[in-house]
Design an enzyme around this catalytic site. Structure first.
Site, short mmCIF file in Angstrom:
data_model
loop_
_atom_site.label_atom_id
_atom_site.label_comp_id
_atom_site.label_asym_id
_atom_site.label_seq_id
_atom_site.Cartn_x
_atom_site.Cartn_y
_atom_site.Cartn_z
N GLY A 1 -20.34 2.91 12.31
CA GLY A 1 -19.10 2.77 13.08
C GLY A 1 -18.44 4.09 13.42
O GLY A 1 -17.53 4.13 14.26
N ASN B 1 0.84 -1.21 0.00
CA ASN B 1 0.00 0.00 0.00
C ASN B 1 0.87 1.25 0.00
O ASN B 1 0.56 2.27 0.62
CB ASN B 1 -0.93 0.01 1.21
CG ASN B 1 -2.01 1.08 1.09
OD1 ASN B 1 -2.37 1.51 -0.01
ND2 ASN B 1 -2.52 1.55 2.22
N LYS C 1 -4.98 -2.95 16.91
CA LYS C 1 -4.11 -1.98 17.60
C LYS C 1 -4.24 -2.16 19.11
O LYS C 1 -3.24 -2.16 19.84
CB LYS C 1 -4.47 -0.54 17.21
CG LYS C 1 -4.15 -0.17 15.76
CD LYS C 1 -2.65 -0.20 15.50
CE LYS C 1 -2.30 0.29 14.11
NZ LYS C 1 -0.84 0.28 13.84
N TYR D 1 -9.73 -3.21 12.65
CA TYR D 1 -8.45 -2.48 12.61
C TYR D 1 -8.12 -1.96 14.01
O TYR D 1 -7.02 -2.21 14.53
CB TYR D 1 -8.53 -1.31 11.63
CG TYR D 1 -7.49 -0.25 11.90
CD1 TYR D 1 -7.83 0.92 12.58
CD2 TYR D 1 -6.17 -0.44 11.52
CE1 TYR D 1 -6.87 1.88 12.86
CE2 TYR D 1 -5.20 0.51 11.80
CZ TYR D 1 -5.56 1.68 12.47
OH TYR D 1 -4.61 2.62 12.76
N SER E 1 -3.16 3.91 17.84
CA SER E 1 -4.20 4.76 17.26
C SER E 1 -5.23 5.15 18.32
O SER E 1 -5.52 4.40 19.24
CB SER E 1 -4.92 3.98 16.14
OG SER E 1 -6.12 4.63 15.78
C1 WQD Z 1 -13.07 11.69 9.63
C2 WQD Z 1 -14.43 12.37 9.64
C3 WQD Z 1 -16.22 10.97 8.84
C4 WQD Z 1 -14.77 10.83 4.69
C5 WQD Z 1 -9.23 7.56 10.82
C6 WQD Z 1 -8.57 6.26 10.62
C7 WQD Z 1 -8.14 5.66 11.92
C8 WQD Z 1 -7.40 6.64 12.81
C9 WQD Z 1 -8.17 7.95 12.92
C10 WQD Z 1 -4.98 6.28 12.68
C11 WQD Z 1 -15.56 11.46 10.13
C12 WQD Z 1 -16.01 12.17 7.92
C13 WQD Z 1 -14.89 11.10 6.04
C14 WQD Z 1 -15.72 11.37 3.78
C15 WQD Z 1 -16.87 12.40 5.62
N1 WQD Z 1 -6.10 6.96 12.32
N2 WQD Z 1 -15.92 11.86 6.49
N3 WQD Z 1 -16.74 12.13 4.29
O1 WQD Z 1 -12.91 7.69 10.69
O2 WQD Z 1 -11.75 9.42 12.17
O3 WQD Z 1 -10.52 7.40 11.39
O4 WQD Z 1 -8.42 8.39 11.59
O5 WQD Z 1 -4.91 5.26 13.25
O6 WQD Z 1 -7.32 4.62 11.57
O7 WQD Z 1 -9.50 5.42 9.99
O8 WQD Z 1 -11.14 9.26 9.78
O9 WQD Z 1 -10.98 10.62 7.73
O10 WQD Z 1 -12.37 8.49 7.66
O11 WQD Z 1 -13.22 10.46 8.93
O12 WQD Z 1 -17.82 13.07 6.05
O13 WQD Z 1 -15.67 11.17 2.54
O14 WQD Z 1 -14.78 12.73 8.31
O15 WQD Z 1 -17.59 10.67 9.02
O16 WQD Z 1 -16.49 12.24 10.86
P1 WQD Z 1 -11.69 8.46 11.06
P2 WQD Z 1 -11.90 9.67 8.43
#
Ligand code: WQD
Length: 355
Positions: A302, A41, A159, A155, A130
């Site tokens: 989630g 990746n 962690k 995931y 994380s």
């Molecule tokens: C952020 C916000 C979505 C995409 C990630 C990683 C996790 C951890 C923390 C390291 C949320 C919203 C997103 C989109 C949206 N990092 N969103 N439209 O879910 O907090 O978790 O960061 O370990 O591993 O997965 O990050 O960027 O997916 O979402 O509205 O197209 O943006 O609902 O509120 P998340 P994210």
């Protein structure tokens, strides 16, 4: 400042977004770096960019965390002082579809690493953990002693399990192991030079790349997953941290390991500021002078409502705090995206060495 001179750090996942930016900071701090990556990746061109930016060389082996023999060979070939373990699969959605692959790669991979460390008496480890280990926080901002483990995605569970395993390991041999787990919040941005950034070979899953793809015209609208949360504007709140701040946090963690035998300790790496999806979009538009059309959709399964760090412990004990602003995150990501529309895909591969 640690006595980094002539000290060697073994970085797993060094061609990845966070790993490659961390290697820049390690080299600038005077460490020697040996790294592995399986390139499932990531692209090895990232390491060439690291060498261009720093004027220093990196020793790179293409190696998988599940190849225990190759992993051990790295320790046989190099005198390693510290290990920073980034290599992991990290897509929340993918982890729900392929749990066994995630447990095998992330948990077994870490066991292979620690067994190789043990065999070569390498006992200083920084683990890339994380904020997802906190689950849906009961209190905000989140402190390191907030309960962990109530995690709904595979995931995040990997962690959490790795943290627990490392804790047990340090308890079993307290005078041997010196381990820090760093709990990242939401890493975003790119190296300010515009020469390095996020370039996964798999589809993006996080917010900022999507905002940028809409702004640059690759997508026509940004989907917002829910605007009915109990937050400042109804959209999800996160603690976005610049990847260069995250990288300097790892150098600070190595200094901390040098300063005291900790056995096992965790630290949050965040800004301490909660930012909503809409606030990030508006900041991105203002900095890049672009428009990001929105498509409001139902909540994403989630997702938690709000997550941001208490940074007191990191400030006090790591002597570290973030320096980059939300505007820096947006402008640096935009510079990377506009100057490298194909990421590292057009770069000549960086030939790995043979073990
Ligand atoms: C952020 C916000 C979505 C995409 C990630 C990683 C996790 C951890 C923390 C390291 C949320 C919203 C997103 C989109 C949206 N990092 N969103 N439209 O879910 O907090 O978790 O960061 O370990 O591993 O997965 O990050 O960027 O997916 O979402 O509205 O197209 O943006 O609902 O509120 P998340 P994210």
């Amino acid at each position: 400042m640690s006595a980094s001179k002539d000290k060697t750090v073994f970085v797993t996942g060094g061609a990845g977004f966070i790993g490659s930016h961390c290697i820049v900071e390690l080299l600038e701090a005077g460490y020697k770096v040996v790294t592995i990556d399986n390139l499932t990746n990531s692209r090895s061109g990232a390491l060439k960019r690291v060498e261009e930016l720093t004027g220093k060389s990196v020793t790179f082996y293409q190696c998988d965390m599940l190849d225990a023999v190759a992993l051990e060979a790295v320790f046989a070939k190099h005198h390693i002082d510290y290990v920073i373990h980034f290599a992991a699969m990290k897509a929340v959605g993918e982890s729900m579809l392929f749990p066994l692959i995630y447990y095998k790669n992330n948990v077994i991979g870490t066991i292979n690493l620690v067994e190789a460390m043990k065999k070569h008496n390498v006992t200083q480890l920084v683990f890339s953990s994380s904020c997802t280990v906190y689950g849906d926080p009961a209190t905000l901002p989140i402190t390191e002693d907030h309960p962990t483990g109530n995690v709904t995605n595979v995931y995040g569970r990997t962690k959490y399990l790795i943290e627990e395993m490392l804790k047990d390991l340090s308890r079993a041999d307290p005078d041997k192991w010196n381990i820090i787990s760093l709990r990242y919040f939401n890493p975003v941005g790119a190296h300010p030079s515009g020469r390095m950034g996020e370039d996964p070979t798999k589809p993006f899953t996080n917010l900022m790349p999507y905002i940028s793809q809409v702004a640059i015209g690759k997508r026509d609208k940004l989907t917002i997953f829910g605007d009915d949360y109990d937050t400042v504007d109804g959209t999800g709140v996160r603690d976005y941290i610049h990847v260069m701040d995250l990288a300097s946090g790892h150098v600070a963690a190595l200094d901390r390991l040098d300063s005291e035998h900790l056995r096992y300790k965790t630290y949050n790496l965040g800004t301490g500021c909660g930012v909503s999806v809409l606030q990030l979009v508006r900041a991105f538009e203002a900095v890049t002078k672009t428009q990001v059309p929105l498509d409001i959709q139902p909540r994403r399964e989630g997702d938690i409502v709000s997550m941001y760090a208490n940074t007191d412990l990191s400030k006090r004990e790591l002597k570290w705090q973030t320096k980059y602003t939300l505007e820096n995150m947006c402008e640096d990501f935009w510079r990377w995206q506009t100057q490298n529309p194909n990421g590292y895909a057009d770069d000549a591969p960086y030939e790995p060495e043979t073990l």
